[in-house]
Scaffold this motif. Structure first.
Motif, PDB file in Angstrom:
ATOM      1  N   TRP A   4      30.436  45.586  59.426  1.00  0.00           N
ATOM      2  CA  TRP A   4      31.287  44.257  58.595  1.00  0.00           C
ATOM      3  C   TRP A   4      30.860  43.618  58.486  1.00  0.00           C
ATOM      4  N   LYS A   5      29.596  43.562  57.407  1.00  0.00           N
ATOM      5  CA  LYS A   5      28.997  42.939  55.884  1.00  0.00           C
ATOM      6  C   LYS A   5      30.647  43.642  55.182  1.00  0.00           C
ATOM      7  N   CYS A   6      30.285  44.799  54.954  1.00  0.00           N
ATOM      8  CA  CYS A   6      31.180  45.786  54.016  1.00  0.00           C
ATOM      9  C   CYS A   6      32.491  44.894  53.660  1.00  0.00           C
ATOM     10  N   ASN A   7      33.264  45.148  55.333  1.00  0.00           N
ATOM     11  CA  ASN A   7      34.671  44.303  55.592  1.00  0.00           C
ATOM     12  C   ASN A   7      34.187  42.357  54.609  1.00  0.00           C
ATOM     13  N   ILE A   8      33.599  41.803  55.166  1.00  0.00           N
ATOM     14  CA  ILE A   8      33.735  40.648  54.805  1.00  0.00           C
ATOM     15  C   ILE A   8      33.842  40.689  53.106  1.00  0.00           C
ATOM     16  N   LYS A   9      32.672  41.211  52.156  1.00  0.00           N
ATOM     17  CA  LYS A   9      32.622  41.838  50.301  1.00  0.00           C
ATOM     18  C   LYS A   9      33.849  41.819  50.446  1.00  0.00           C
ATOM     19  N   ALA A  10      34.516  42.990  50.934  1.00  0.00           N
ATOM     20  CA  ALA A  10      36.050  43.640  50.605  1.00  0.00           C
ATOM     21  C   ALA A  10      37.011  42.252  50.366  1.00  0.00           C
ATOM     22  N   ARG A  11      37.091  41.696  52.352  1.00  0.00           N
ATOM     23  CA  ARG A  11      37.993  40.382  51.762  1.00  0.00           C
ATOM     24  C   ARG A  11      37.452  39.148  50.526  1.00  0.00           C
ATOM     25  N   ILE A  12      36.509  39.059  50.585  1.00  0.00           N
ATOM     26  CA  ILE A  12      35.956  38.363  49.821  1.00  0.00           C
ATOM     27  C   ILE A  12      36.780  38.606  48.296  1.00  0.00           C
ATOM     28  N   ARG A  13      35.699  39.692  47.501  1.00  0.00           N
ATOM     29  CA  ARG A  13      36.855  39.792  46.560  1.00  0.00           C
ATOM     30  C   ARG A  13      37.952  40.237  45.756  1.00  0.00           C
ATOM     31  N   LEU A  14      38.497  40.642  47.363  1.00  0.00           N
ATOM     32  CA  LEU A  14      40.068  40.331  47.001  1.00  0.00           C
ATOM     33  C   LEU A  14      41.076  39.198  47.193  1.00  0.00           C
ATOM     34  N   GLU A  15      40.600  38.303  47.652  1.00  0.00           N
ATOM     35  CA  GLU A  15      40.396  37.239  47.738  1.00  0.00           C
ATOM     36  C   GLU A  15      40.454  36.572  46.148  1.00  0.00           C
ATOM     37  N   PHE A  16      39.082  36.799  45.834  1.00  0.00           N
ATOM     38  CA  PHE A  16      38.546  36.179  44.499  1.00  0.00           C
ATOM     39  C   PHE A  16      39.467  36.068  43.321  1.00  0.00           C
ATOM     40  N   HIS A  17      39.716  38.101  43.438  1.00  0.00           N
ATOM     41  CA  HIS A  17      41.036  38.634  42.629  1.00  0.00           C
ATOM     42  C   HIS A  17      42.306  37.535  42.881  1.00  0.00           C
ATOM     43  N   PHE A  18      43.115  38.087  44.428  1.00  0.00           N
ATOM     44  CA  PHE A  18      44.229  37.199  44.337  1.00  0.00           C
ATOM     45  C   PHE A  18      43.988  35.550  43.987  1.00  0.00           C
ATOM     46  N   HIS A  19      43.132  35.069  43.418  1.00  0.00           N
ATOM     47  CA  HIS A  19      42.877  33.639  43.379  1.00  0.00           C
ATOM     48  C   HIS A  19      42.957  33.458  41.718  1.00  0.00           C
ATOM     49  N   ARG A  20      42.328  34.165  41.041  1.00  0.00           N
ATOM     50  CA  ARG A  20      41.809  34.584  39.920  1.00  0.00           C
ATOM     51  C   ARG A  20      43.797  34.327  39.511  1.00  0.00           C
ATOM     52  N   ALA A  21      44.386  36.053  39.530  1.00  0.00           N
ATOM     53  CA  ALA A  21      45.529  35.987  39.404  1.00  0.00           C
ATOM     54  C   ALA A  21      47.297  35.093  39.553  1.00  0.00           C
ATOM     55  N   THR A  22      46.204  33.956  40.415  1.00  0.00           N
ATOM     56  CA  THR A  22      47.060  33.442  41.151  1.00  0.00           C
ATOM     57  C   THR A  22      47.313  31.906  39.218  1.00  0.00           C
ATOM     58  N   GLY A  23      46.012  32.030  39.132  1.00  0.00           N
ATOM     59  CA  GLY A  23      45.385  30.907  38.248  1.00  0.00           C
ATOM     60  C   GLY A  23      45.596  31.473  37.188  1.00  0.00           C
ATOM     61  N   ASN A  24      45.365  33.119  36.406  1.00  0.00           N
ATOM     62  CA  ASN A  24      45.928  33.221  35.121  1.00  0.00           C
ATOM     63  C   ASN A  24      46.985  33.103  35.116  1.00  0.00           C
ATOM     64  N   LEU A  25      47.920  33.849  35.987  1.00  0.00           N
ATOM     65  CA  LEU A  25      49.531  33.924  35.947  1.00  0.00           C
ATOM     66  C   LEU A  25      49.788  32.830  35.248  1.00  0.00           C
ATOM     67  N   ASN A  26      49.839  31.998  36.207  1.00  0.00           N
ATOM     68  CA  ASN A  26      50.449  30.181  36.452  1.00  0.00           C
ATOM     69  C   ASN A  26      49.616  29.776  34.549  1.00  0.00           C
ATOM     70  N   ASP A  27      48.343  29.857  34.950  1.00  0.00           N
ATOM     71  CA  ASP A  27      47.716  28.460  33.178  1.00  0.00           C
ATOM     72  C   ASP A  27      48.460  29.868  31.881  1.00  0.00           C
ATOM     73  N   PHE A  28      48.964  31.033  32.406  1.00  0.00           N
ATOM     74  CA  PHE A  28      49.497  31.585  30.892  1.00  0.00           C
ATOM     75  C   PHE A  28      50.697  31.246  31.053  1.00  0.00           C
TER      76      PHE A  28
END
Length: 300
Positions: A4-28
């Motif tokens: 469960w902890k591993c899955n939560i960490k994976a979800r957090i990592r995925l959402e963080f990278h998704f958020h970062r990609a969205t921000g970077n693309l719009n900023d670019f």
């Protein structure tokens, strides 16, 4: 528990990278448009505002969502919930207004090309941008004030983020919500008019393009991305409104969460990708910037 902890960490990592990609693309895309004077034209200014609005919408969702993933309980303060509902709904309506302004810009460019520069002046473009943001802010500020006056008997919202109508549904039995309903219908009517105006502009654009090969080429180059953005937003918004207002709570929670999630995930990520890769002027400058960022080996 370890899984469960591993899955939560994976979800957090995925959402963080998704958020970062969205921000970077719009900023670019914003940086490319702002840093190139040749792109300081009405269409590109509106596209830049569109990307800024995408960042505004994600800022109302991702920070709280990532906090919820890290927390054992997903709670939000009453004021925080009202504020989140205001941000997300004003983001969606600003998106609609900016896309409507883009439709008007394309109508003038294709149907009235000789009058384009006299009609789409900088003053008019800035007025359209201001109205696209100020109108939703004022409308939803009133919506939130009307919601805040209610007395609530519930505190459980089965969504990943706060939505104004879901908050209103938590009002105590017998509470008068007629004004909320009337104002909500009035708000919907305003944006239905936006969509009807978009349809009207494209009817004339299609008629003009049918008569001219040159205009068809301009349509394919500049209007296809706009139409994809319009259709995507329309489908998502209508689905969300129908789901929130009329769908039974008996639907699986995973489906309810997904229908809410696409509202704040798809448009902010998809739009900069569409504009960046389809519009030639933006694409060329993006590639130039990417090449310049590569390290050039220094000869010994």
């Amino acid at each position: 528990m370890a899984l469960w902890k591993c899955n939560i960490k994976a979800r957090i990592r995925l959402e963080f990278h998704f958020h970062r990609a969205t921000g970077n693309l719009n900023d670019f895309v914003q940086f490319v448009i702002i840093s190139n004077e040749s792109l300081h034209e009405p269409m590109y200014i509106l596209l830049c505002m569109h990307c800024i609005n995408g960042l505004y919408g994600t800022a109302g969702f991702y920070p709280k969502f990532l906090t919820d993933l890290l927390s054992a309980s997903q709670v939000i303060s009453y004021r925080g919930c009202l504020f989140q509902a205001f941000v997300i709904y004003s983001f969606v309506c600003s998106d609609t207004s900016i896309l409507t302004a883009l439709a008007y810009d394309r109508y003038v460019a294709i149907c009235l090309p000789l009058q384009y520069h006299s009609v789409m002046t900088k003053k008019r473009v800035y007025s359209l941008v201001s109205l696209s943001w100020l109108t939703p802010f004022c409308i939803f500020a009133i919506n939130i004030v009307l919601t805040a006056r209610l007395k609530f008997c519930g505190n459980n919202i089965q969504r990943l983020f706060c939505q104004n109508w879901m908050i209103v549904k938590l009002a105590c039995p017998g509470t008068n919500t007629v004004i909320n309903n009337i104002f909500a219908l009035g708000t919907m009517s305003i944006y239905v008019v936006h969509w009807l105006f978009v349809v009207w502009t494209y009817v004339y654009i299609f008629k003009t393009c049918a008569r001219s090969k040159e205009e068809r080429a301009k349509f394919i180059q500049t209007c296809v991305t706009h139409i994809i953005s319009l259709i995507t937003l329309f489908v998502i918004v209508v689905s969300d409104v129908m789901h929130v207002r009329f769908t039974s709570d008996a639907l699986p929670l995973s489906f309810q969460n997904f229908s809410s999630l696409v509202l704040v995930l798809i448009p902010p990520l998809m739009n900069p990708l569409l504009y960046g890769f389809k519009l030639t002027k933006i694409r060329k400058r993006m590639f130039v910037l990417l090449l310049l960022r590569r390290e050039v080996p220094v000869p010994p």
